[in-house]
Motif scaffolding. Structure first.
Motif, PDB file in Angstrom:
ATOM      1  N   LEU A  18       8.024  -6.874  10.168  1.00  0.00           N
ATOM      2  CA  LEU A  18       9.017  -5.801  10.093  1.00  0.00           C
ATOM      3  C   LEU A  18       8.930  -5.088   8.746  1.00  0.00           C
ATOM      4  O   LEU A  18       8.952  -3.851   8.677  1.00  0.00           O
ATOM      5  CB  LEU A  18      10.422  -6.376  10.278  1.00  0.00           C
ATOM      6  CG  LEU A  18      11.586  -5.388  10.078  1.00  0.00           C
ATOM      7  CD1 LEU A  18      11.502  -4.247  11.084  1.00  0.00           C
ATOM      8  CD2 LEU A  18      12.931  -6.111  10.184  1.00  0.00           C
ATOM      9  N   LEU A  19       8.827  -5.853   7.663  1.00  0.00           N
ATOM     10  CA  LEU A  19       8.710  -5.251   6.343  1.00  0.00           C
ATOM     11  C   LEU A  19       7.450  -4.395   6.243  1.00  0.00           C
ATOM     12  O   LEU A  19       7.469  -3.297   5.667  1.00  0.00           O
ATOM     13  CB  LEU A  19       8.679  -6.336   5.266  1.00  0.00           C
ATOM     14  CG  LEU A  19       8.518  -5.818   3.827  1.00  0.00           C
ATOM     15  CD1 LEU A  19       9.765  -5.059   3.398  1.00  0.00           C
ATOM     16  CD2 LEU A  19       8.226  -6.962   2.864  1.00  0.00           C
ATOM     17  N   SER A  20       6.349  -4.873   6.810  1.00  0.00           N
ATOM     18  CA  SER A  20       5.093  -4.124   6.768  1.00  0.00           C
ATOM     19  C   SER A  20       5.231  -2.787   7.485  1.00  0.00           C
ATOM     20  O   SER A  20       4.718  -1.761   7.015  1.00  0.00           O
ATOM     21  CB  SER A  20       3.967  -4.951   7.393  1.00  0.00           C
ATOM     22  OG  SER A  20       3.739  -6.146   6.675  1.00  0.00           O
ATOM     23  N   VAL A  21       5.932  -2.786   8.630  1.00  0.00           N
ATOM     24  CA  VAL A  21       6.144  -1.539   9.366  1.00  0.00           C
ATOM     25  C   VAL A  21       6.948  -0.557   8.521  1.00  0.00           C
ATOM     26  O   VAL A  21       6.606   0.629   8.412  1.00  0.00           O
ATOM     27  CB  VAL A  21       6.872  -1.816  10.707  1.00  0.00           C
ATOM     28  CG1 VAL A  21       7.318  -0.508  11.351  1.00  0.00           C
ATOM     29  CG2 VAL A  21       5.956  -2.588  11.646  1.00  0.00           C
ATOM     30  N   LEU A  22       8.027  -1.040   7.891  1.00  0.00           N
ATOM     31  CA  LEU A  22       8.868  -0.178   7.062  1.00  0.00           C
ATOM     32  C   LEU A  22       8.103   0.325   5.841  1.00  0.00           C
ATOM     33  O   LEU A  22       8.215   1.495   5.462  1.00  0.00           O
ATOM     34  CB  LEU A  22      10.115  -0.930   6.612  1.00  0.00           C
ATOM     35  CG  LEU A  22      11.116  -1.298   7.710  1.00  0.00           C
ATOM     36  CD1 LEU A  22      12.216  -2.186   7.153  1.00  0.00           C
ATOM     37  CD2 LEU A  22      11.708  -0.050   8.340  1.00  0.00           C
ATOM     38  N   GLN A  23       7.302  -0.564   5.227  1.00  0.00           N
ATOM     39  CA  GLN A  23       6.552  -0.162   4.042  1.00  0.00           C
ATOM     40  C   GLN A  23       5.420   0.797   4.387  1.00  0.00           C
ATOM     41  O   GLN A  23       4.945   1.519   3.517  1.00  0.00           O
ATOM     42  CB  GLN A  23       5.988  -1.394   3.330  1.00  0.00           C
ATOM     43  CG  GLN A  23       7.045  -2.170   2.566  1.00  0.00           C
ATOM     44  CD  GLN A  23       6.432  -3.113   1.559  1.00  0.00           C
ATOM     45  OE1 GLN A  23       5.606  -3.956   1.908  1.00  0.00           O
ATOM     46  NE2 GLN A  23       6.823  -2.995   0.310  1.00  0.00           N
ATOM     47  N   PHE A  24       4.996   0.812   5.642  1.00  0.00           N
ATOM     48  CA  PHE A  24       4.022   1.812   6.078  1.00  0.00           C
ATOM     49  C   PHE A  24       4.712   3.139   6.394  1.00  0.00           C
ATOM     50  O   PHE A  24       4.259   4.199   5.970  1.00  0.00           O
ATOM     51  CB  PHE A  24       3.267   1.323   7.317  1.00  0.00           C
ATOM     52  CG  PHE A  24       2.337   2.363   7.893  1.00  0.00           C
ATOM     53  CD1 PHE A  24       1.062   2.529   7.388  1.00  0.00           C
ATOM     54  CD2 PHE A  24       2.756   3.199   8.919  1.00  0.00           C
ATOM     55  CE1 PHE A  24       0.203   3.501   7.891  1.00  0.00           C
ATOM     56  CE2 PHE A  24       1.913   4.171   9.450  1.00  0.00           C
ATOM     57  CZ  PHE A  24       0.626   4.315   8.927  1.00  0.00           C
ATOM     58  N   LEU A  25       5.815   3.071   7.127  1.00  0.00           N
ATOM     59  CA  LEU A  25       6.477   4.294   7.579  1.00  0.00           C
ATOM     60  C   LEU A  25       7.060   5.094   6.419  1.00  0.00           C
ATOM     61  O   LEU A  25       6.976   6.330   6.415  1.00  0.00           O
ATOM     62  CB  LEU A  25       7.597   3.955   8.571  1.00  0.00           C
ATOM     63  CG  LEU A  25       7.149   3.543   9.967  1.00  0.00           C
ATOM     64  CD1 LEU A  25       8.357   3.174  10.824  1.00  0.00           C
ATOM     65  CD2 LEU A  25       6.357   4.669  10.636  1.00  0.00           C
ATOM     66  N   TYR A  26       7.647   4.394   5.432  1.00  0.00           N
ATOM     67  CA  TYR A  26       8.286   5.131   4.341  1.00  0.00           C
ATOM     68  C   TYR A  26       7.300   6.043   3.608  1.00  0.00           C
ATOM     69  O   TYR A  26       7.529   7.259   3.507  1.00  0.00           O
ATOM     70  CB  TYR A  26       8.966   4.181   3.356  1.00  0.00           C
ATOM     71  CG  TYR A  26       9.382   4.887   2.096  1.00  0.00           C
ATOM     72  CD1 TYR A  26      10.491   5.725   2.082  1.00  0.00           C
ATOM     73  CD2 TYR A  26       8.629   4.777   0.923  1.00  0.00           C
ATOM     74  CE1 TYR A  26      10.863   6.412   0.942  1.00  0.00           C
ATOM     75  CE2 TYR A  26       8.987   5.468  -0.219  1.00  0.00           C
ATOM     76  CZ  TYR A  26      10.103   6.276  -0.199  1.00  0.00           C
ATOM     77  OH  TYR A  26      10.447   6.969  -1.332  1.00  0.00           O
TER      78      TYR A  26
END
Length: 406
Positions: free
Chosen positions: A54-62
């Motif tokens: 989940l963190l990886s997805v957020l750190q990619f999207l931001y």
């Protein structure tokens, strides 16, 4: 400020800065408790692989959405700069926003993003800092010279407005730097939580002062007419602002590669074990850059991009995840100040994320992309009872002399 109401907006800006300060210190405390030295490893140790994913997805999207917003800014600002060149037809396709976005991607964004070592962008970041100072000076100067000539909307000084949650999303987007905090902490000669806290306090204080100056100068100039991209408010024949637009465009072009570095690093960590061959390094960089460019060609309004990135990505990274990690790792009693503050942050983050997303979709910002604002019309034009969006302008503005904007 336009979304929240000016008085409440200033208060929220300080509140978001306070939460940012607290959560940056909280992350390092969580790393110390868990014996980890990266944001990803902290979340992985606290919540396992699902949390890491989940963190990886957020750190990619931001950063990816930030790349889209930078493209939009580049197209909007530099197109107006080139239109001021003598003899250039304003309708020329080669100075249109779409062509400029593609050109900046091919000539600057992609080549700079292909660097492997982010340290090589250090001098570029310093140039961006200098340009930001110049832009702030221009915005403040125009607040004094242009502001008195633009009528104020009737709801200009309302304390609070219904879109305050959306404003928090934009502010969160502006302050987030959590994905880099462990890297900076590790670069200290003698890293300690106490030293880190002092650095964060000073850094956030400087950031919020600059943000307040920008927000106040911009809003006092245009009040309810303020656009998501502030430079969309200024008249095209304003030479000082044209220089500001040029500096602004260069700044975002130079900032773009840093965001691309982060998106590529996330992909490398999740799918390639943290390292990329030269071939995959080039392929992934090219694909990320092209996709971001294509999306930015389809979107005109900057405000909705900032809002969605703020509520969907920045809010979890600032409010929710640091609090959740600390609450699970800390053995302090429930009445401890850090735990109480973490609970408040967690709940507020969930509210901002859920309500902000719904309101951003249901009530998107007004956008007058590419249009001259009414106060930029030729002289000797009278404006009476002009209806603008959800509010009405009842101030009569007669014989508006464009020369006052120079």
């Amino acid at each position: 400020m336009k979304q929240a109401g000016f008085p409440l907006g200033i208060l929220l800006l300080f509140w978001v800065s306070l939460v940012t300060d607290f959560s940056l210190v909280l992350l390092i405390k969580g790393g110390t408790l868990s014996g980890t030295d990266t944001y990803q490893s902290l979340v992985n140790k606290t919540f396992g692989f699902p949390g890491y994913l989940l963190l990886s997805v957020l750190q990619f999207l931001y950063p990816f959405i930030a790349m889209i917003s930078y493209n939009i800014i580049t197209g909007d600002t530099l197109s107006k700069v080139f239109q001021r060149i003598p003899g250039v037809d304003p309708g020329n396709v080669f100075i249109g926003r779409h062509f400029i976005i593609v050109l900046s991607m091919v000539a600057f964004n992609l080549p700079l993003s292909l660097y492997r070592d982010i340290a090589k962008l250090g001098k570029i970041s310093f140039i961006s800092t200098i340009l930001t100072t110049l832009i702030l000076g221009i915005v403040m100067a125009r607040a004094a010279s242009l502001g008195p000539h633009i009528p104020k909307t009737e709801d200009a000084w309302v304390f609070a407005k219904s879109n305050a949650i959306q404003a928090v999303g934009v502010m969160s987007f502006a302050f987030i730097c959590h994905h880099n905090c462990f890297l900076v902490y590790g670069s200290l000669e003698e890293p300690t939580v106490a030293k880190w806290s002092r650095i964060i306090h000073v850094s956030v204080l400087v950031s919020v002062v600059i943000s307040v100056l920008f927000a106040t100068s911009g809003y006092l100039t245009f009040t309810g007419f303020t656009q998501g991209d502030l430079f969309e408010n200024y008249c095209r024949n304003d030479d000082l602002v044209t220089f500001g637009r040029f500096c602004y465009g260069i700044t975002v072009i130079l900032t773009y590669p840093i965001e691309c570095f982060v998106t590529r690093e996330v992909i490398a960590n999740v799918f390639f074990g943290g390292s990329l061959s030269t071939t995959f390094h080039v392929i992934i960089t090219v694909v990320i850059t092209i996709v971001a460019t294509l999306v930015s060609l389809l979107i005109d309004c900057l405000g909705i991009v900032l809002e969605l990135n703020g509520v969907l990505c920045a809010a979890p990274l600032i409010f929710i995840i640091p609090s959740a990690c600390y609450l699970k790792l800390s053995e302090e009693p429930r009445t401890h100040a850090d735990k109480i503050m973490s609970c408040v942050m967690l709940l507020m983050g969930l509210v901002v994320m859920a309500v902000g997303f719904v309101m951003a979709i249901a009530h998107p910002q007004d956008c007058t992309h590419g249009q001259e604002m009414f106060y930029c019309f030729p002289e000797n034009v009278s404006f009476t009872n002009i209806s603008v969006s959800h509010f009405q302008l009842t101030t009569q503005l007669s014989i508006l002399n464009v020369s006052t904007f120079h």
